[in-house]
Design a protein around this motif. Structure first.
Motif, short mmCIF file in Angstrom:
data_model
loop_
_atom_site.label_atom_id
_atom_site.label_comp_id
_atom_site.label_asym_id
_atom_site.label_seq_id
_atom_site.Cartn_x
_atom_site.Cartn_y
_atom_site.Cartn_z
N PRO A 31 77.61 64.21 68.96
CA PRO A 31 77.22 64.40 67.56
C PRO A 31 78.35 64.13 66.57
O PRO A 31 78.11 63.63 65.47
CB PRO A 31 76.79 65.87 67.52
N ALA A 32 79.59 64.44 66.91
CA ALA A 32 80.70 64.25 65.97
C ALA A 32 80.92 62.77 65.66
O ALA A 32 81.27 62.41 64.53
CB ALA A 32 81.98 64.86 66.55
N ASP A 33 80.71 61.91 66.64
CA ASP A 33 80.85 60.46 66.45
C ASP A 33 79.89 59.78 67.43
O ASP A 33 80.17 59.67 68.62
CB ASP A 33 82.28 60.00 66.71
N LEU A 34 78.72 59.34 66.91
CA LEU A 34 77.70 58.76 67.78
C LEU A 34 78.21 57.53 68.52
O LEU A 34 77.72 57.20 69.60
CB LEU A 34 76.46 58.40 66.94
N GLY A 35 79.21 56.87 67.96
CA GLY A 35 79.76 55.69 68.62
C GLY A 35 80.42 56.01 69.95
O GLY A 35 80.46 55.16 70.84
N SER A 214 71.81 54.73 51.99
CA SER A 214 72.61 53.50 52.07
C SER A 214 74.01 53.75 52.63
O SER A 214 74.68 52.81 53.06
CB SER A 214 72.72 52.85 50.68
N GLY A 215 74.46 55.00 52.66
CA GLY A 215 75.77 55.29 53.24
C GLY A 215 75.80 55.26 54.75
O GLY A 215 76.88 55.39 55.35
N ALA A 216 74.64 55.10 55.39
CA ALA A 216 74.58 55.11 56.86
C ALA A 216 75.37 53.97 57.47
O ALA A 216 75.79 54.06 58.63
CB ALA A 216 73.12 55.04 57.32
N PHE A 217 75.60 52.92 56.71
CA PHE A 217 76.20 51.73 57.31
C PHE A 217 77.70 51.82 57.48
O PHE A 217 78.30 50.99 58.16
CB PHE A 217 75.80 50.49 56.51
N SER A 218 78.33 52.83 56.89
CA SER A 218 79.75 52.99 57.16
C SER A 218 79.97 53.30 58.64
O SER A 218 80.87 52.76 59.29
CB SER A 218 80.33 54.10 56.29
N GLY A 219 79.12 54.17 59.21
CA GLY A 219 79.22 54.49 60.63
C GLY A 219 78.85 53.32 61.52
O GLY A 219 79.48 53.08 62.56
N LEU A 220 77.81 52.56 61.12
CA LEU A 220 77.39 51.42 61.92
C LEU A 220 78.44 50.31 61.89
O LEU A 220 78.70 49.66 62.90
CB LEU A 220 76.04 50.90 61.41
N ASP A 221 79.04 50.09 60.72
CA ASP A 221 80.09 49.08 60.63
C ASP A 221 81.30 49.48 61.48
O ASP A 221 81.93 48.63 62.13
CB ASP A 221 80.52 48.91 59.17
N HIS A 222 81.60 50.78 61.48
CA HIS A 222 82.72 51.26 62.31
C HIS A 222 82.41 51.04 63.79
O HIS A 222 83.28 50.60 64.56
CB HIS A 222 82.96 52.73 62.03
N LEU A 223 81.17 51.32 64.20
CA LEU A 223 80.78 51.13 65.59
C LEU A 223 80.85 49.65 65.97
O LEU A 223 81.34 49.31 67.06
CB LEU A 223 79.37 51.67 65.83
N GLU A 224 80.37 48.78 65.09
CA GLU A 224 80.45 47.36 65.39
C GLU A 224 81.90 46.93 65.57
O GLU A 224 82.22 46.15 66.49
CB GLU A 224 79.81 46.54 64.27
N SER A 250 70.71 42.33 57.61
CA SER A 250 69.34 42.48 57.10
C SER A 250 69.02 43.93 56.83
O SER A 250 68.38 44.26 55.82
CB SER A 250 68.35 41.91 58.12
N ALA A 251 69.44 44.80 57.72
CA ALA A 251 69.12 46.22 57.56
C ALA A 251 69.90 46.85 56.42
O ALA A 251 69.44 47.83 55.82
CB ALA A 251 69.43 46.96 58.86
N ARG A 252 71.04 46.29 56.08
CA ARG A 252 71.87 46.89 55.03
C ARG A 252 71.13 46.89 53.69
O ARG A 252 71.30 47.82 52.88
CB ARG A 252 73.19 46.13 54.92
N ALA A 253 70.31 45.88 53.42
CA ALA A 253 69.58 45.83 52.16
C ALA A 253 68.48 46.87 52.09
O ALA A 253 68.15 47.37 51.01
CB ALA A 253 68.99 44.43 51.96
#
Length: 687
Positions: A31-35, A214-224, A250-253
């Motif tokens: 939970p602390a870092d899903l990545g 829209s802030g969800a992508f900070s975590g996804l970008d970090h994981l990528e 695409s999902a970021r929009a």
């Protein structure tokens, strides 16, 4: 190599396809870092492929992720601060929320506040229902208002939703351009551009929800970034709530598309399994660690809805129609103020987890109850890689029993009985709400805990067959690995039939071109594409729509007539002929263009064997509590991996797999299929 990963509330699951073989892995979610959980699953899969993590990820062609990033923001209500510009006089529309109120622990409450009322501003502009401009937009007013929201109120993202913008978006387009020039670092989301539908409230909430998450992508970008650093060179995709895959760009929009992405992937895979096993009507039942999810499959297609509730907010999101209740393996048992044993929706999750995990949890959960009753072998959990603490499970159930005057076994039996009843009712209601008969359906059973209950759910509601795929415990990850790219464009129609069809055909052709461009940007080759067109229709003055597919992408007077005939047929099937409004006007509310791009899929393992019925010998037995009172019964136990195609087992029996257990109750029969799919017939001897 193709990888699918699903991040659940308790476990993170992975599936690998490598040269036709399918491997799976499961680890606790972090939970602390899903990545961390995603990387841990990749390491486990690399071990199965017998290569280093860098070499492994370097050979991966595609990694598709079912993510809880957006779901977690909505659940915990920690989204970005949103400012909204709307037509003057409609500043209270979100707060009024169509008069809807929610039941939260016995209290009547408003839907969650996406945008604070003090951060909503009215703009003196007006367009009428025919798209005529009644009052011109004052760009200076827009900029001064936005400056106050950004500079003084501290909003992080702006959303714009004007009245009738789906008919004429000119004012929203002017506003967006002005805001981008004035505040290039502040995201701007407009209702007419994200989802141009007729319903103003749902169009507004769609824009607000996208801004909020829209802030969800900070975590996804970090994981990528982590995965790229570890060697990933292939494509990274995410599953959307319609059951398809899309790129991160695409999902970021429209980040809202990622809500419930994991369950959607499982249902999409369930539709494939239903088709393979000639089950035109099926119910996808997914019991994981946090929830029990139910969805319908009709004629091999997933049942979707274009309007529904997202964490208490009514919005216009086209998504797989999944109904969820708090009945997962980690659902916590508790005693209410009347002294009655209750279950969920709170879940122990992965941390601290059920008491038997030995990670600090002390509450009794469904998993603890199953362990106390003997349904789970504490030494064989996750193939023996994780030992369960039976003593801790008994102590957790015993503490509840002290308050209720019940024994430990009676509490455990009560927890299991409540869970079974809640899941059976949820399954029955899901089918009934669609006007269908559950007795004509099969159950597709998956999730780590699902197959301990689905045979008895089937018995309770009159279903005769349960289908358990070999990869049932990681089925949503399997669905992610097998998913097609999906893109959609919605056109607001709002006209009564008959109408000017060439006008609609022109709009549809433009939308088809846009969808094709998006598929090209997603890397889908032309030969791998397919385009479908569907319409949302309803009788005049009704509020609910039915979605009907066109026979082909061409919108013609003949295809519109076909859609009307199918709408009438579906209306009668769902609501009965007596509910049909003879000679009533039919409205086409909107048109939707759906583009899909085929991807290499994770094929199931095909086992060798004759397929002829054969009686198998159990590997051991386990004492189990099969009724509330009375002694335990020694139940034969079979190892799933040792069963050959054609193997036939009469209940009661337990089938222990590497990462799940299948319960075959008395009166049921299990048979191993050629793709190592278990077919459970709840009536002995029924084929």
């Amino acid at each position: 190599m193709i990888i699918g990963i699903d991040i659940g509330g308790t476990f993170t699951d992975g599936v690998l396809q490598d040269n036709g073989a399918v491997y799976r892995a499961k680890t606790l979610t972090t939970p602390a870092d899903l990545g961390d959980g995603v990387v841990a699953v990749c390491r486990l899969l690399a071990e199965k492929a017998d290569v280093s993590i860098h070499d492994f990820l370097g050979r991966v062609e595609r990694l598709t992720l079912g993510t809880t990033a957006v779901t977690n923001i909505l659940t915990s209500q920690v989204g970005r601060r949103v400012g909204m510009l709307t037509t003057a006089g409609f500043e209270d529309e979100l707060g009024i929320s169509k008069g809807r109120r929610l039941n939260r622990d016995g209290w009547v409450v408003r839907p969650p506040e996406l945008v604070a009322r003090r951060d909503i501003r009215g703009i003196a502009e007006r367009i009428d229902r025919d798209g005529n401009v009644l009052r011109e937009l004052d760009v200076d007013e827009v900029l001064s208002t936005a400056t106050e929201l950004v500079r003084e109120r501290g909003v992080e993202v702006l959303t714009v939703s004007y009245l009738w913008s789906h008919i004429n978006p000119v004012h929203e387009e002017l506003t967006e351009r002005a805001l981008h020039q004035a505040f290039p670092d502040v995201p701007v989301m407009c209702g007419s551009m994200l989802n141009p539908i007729q319903r103003g409230y749902e169009r507004t909430t769609f824009a607000a929800l996208n801004a909020y998450t829209s802030g969800a992508f900070s975590g996804l970008d970090h994981l990528e970034g982590r995965l790229r650093d570890l060697g990933l060179r292939g494509r990274l995709l995410v599953i959307n709530c319609a059951g398809g895959a899309m790129t991160l760009g695409s999902a970021r929009a429209t980040p809202l598309w990622l809500v419930h992405s994991g369950p959607a992937a499982g249902v999409a895979a369930g539709a494939v399994v239903a088709t393979e096993h000639r089950a035109p009507a099926a119910i996808a039942c997914d019991m994981g660690g946090t929830s029990f999810d139910v969805a319908l499959i009709s004629d091999g297609a997933v049942t979707r809805t274009v309007r529904g509730e997202v964490f208490g907010t009514l919005t216009s999101l086209a998504h797989v129609d999944v109904q969820s209740i708090g009945a997962g393996g980690g659902s916590v048992a508790w005693i209410d103020s009347l002294g009655v044993l209750r279950l969920g929706p709170k879940s122990a999750g992965a941390s601290p987890g059920p008491a038997c995990y030995g990670r600090g949890g002390s509450d009794a959960t469904i998993t603890d109850a199953l362990l106390v009753l003997g349904y789970i072998d504490p030494q064989a959990f996750l193939g023996g890689s994780m030992k369960l603490d039976e003593r801790a499970a008994r102590e957790a159930c015993s503490r509840i029993g002290e308050s209720l005057g019940l024994t430990t076994e009676e509490v455990a039996w009560g927890i299991r009985s409540i869970a079974l009843n809640n899941m059976a009712e949820a399954t029955r209601a899901t089918v009934a709400n669609r006007g269908q008969d559950p007795r004509t359906h099969a159950i597709i059973s998956y999730g780590g805990c699902g197959s301990l209950f689905t045979a008895e759910i089937a018995k309770a509601i009159g279903i005769k067959r349960v289908i358990v795929p070999e990869v049932a415990s990681v089925f949503s990850a399997y669905g992610a690995a097998s998913s097609a790219v999906r893109r959609e464009r919605t056109i607001a129609v709002g006209k009564s039939i008959p109408f000017d069809v060439p006008w609609l055909a022109k709009k549809a052709s433009r939308a088809i071109s846009e969808v094709k461009k998006e598929l090209t940007a997603d890397g889908v080759q032309e030969e791998d594409r397919s385009i479908a067109v569907e319409a949302d229709l309803r009788f005049r003055r009704q509020v609910s729509d039915l979605t009907i597919a066109f026979p082909d992408p061409d919108v013609t007077p003949e295809s519109v007539d076909h859609v009307v005939e199918e709408f009438t047929r579906e209306y009668v099937r769902r609501y009965g002929r007596g509910a049909l409004l003879l000679d009533a006007t039919i409205d086409m509310v909107s048109l939707r263009v759906v583009g899909t791009g085929r991807q290499p899929v994770a094929l199931p393992n095909v086992a060798e064997g004759t397929g002829e019925p054969a009686v198998s010998d159990p590997s051991s037995s386990r004492p189990m509590q099969l009724e509330r009172l009375g002694p335990r019964t020694d139940v034969p136990v079979f190892v799933v991996e040792d069963l050959e195609p054609g193997a036939r087992i009469e209940g009661p029996a337990c089938l222990d797999g590497a990462d799940t257990t299948i319960w075959v109750p008395a009166g049921a029969t299990a048979r191993m299929g050629s793709q190592r799919t278990l077919l459970l017939d709840v009536e002995a001897g029924n084929d």
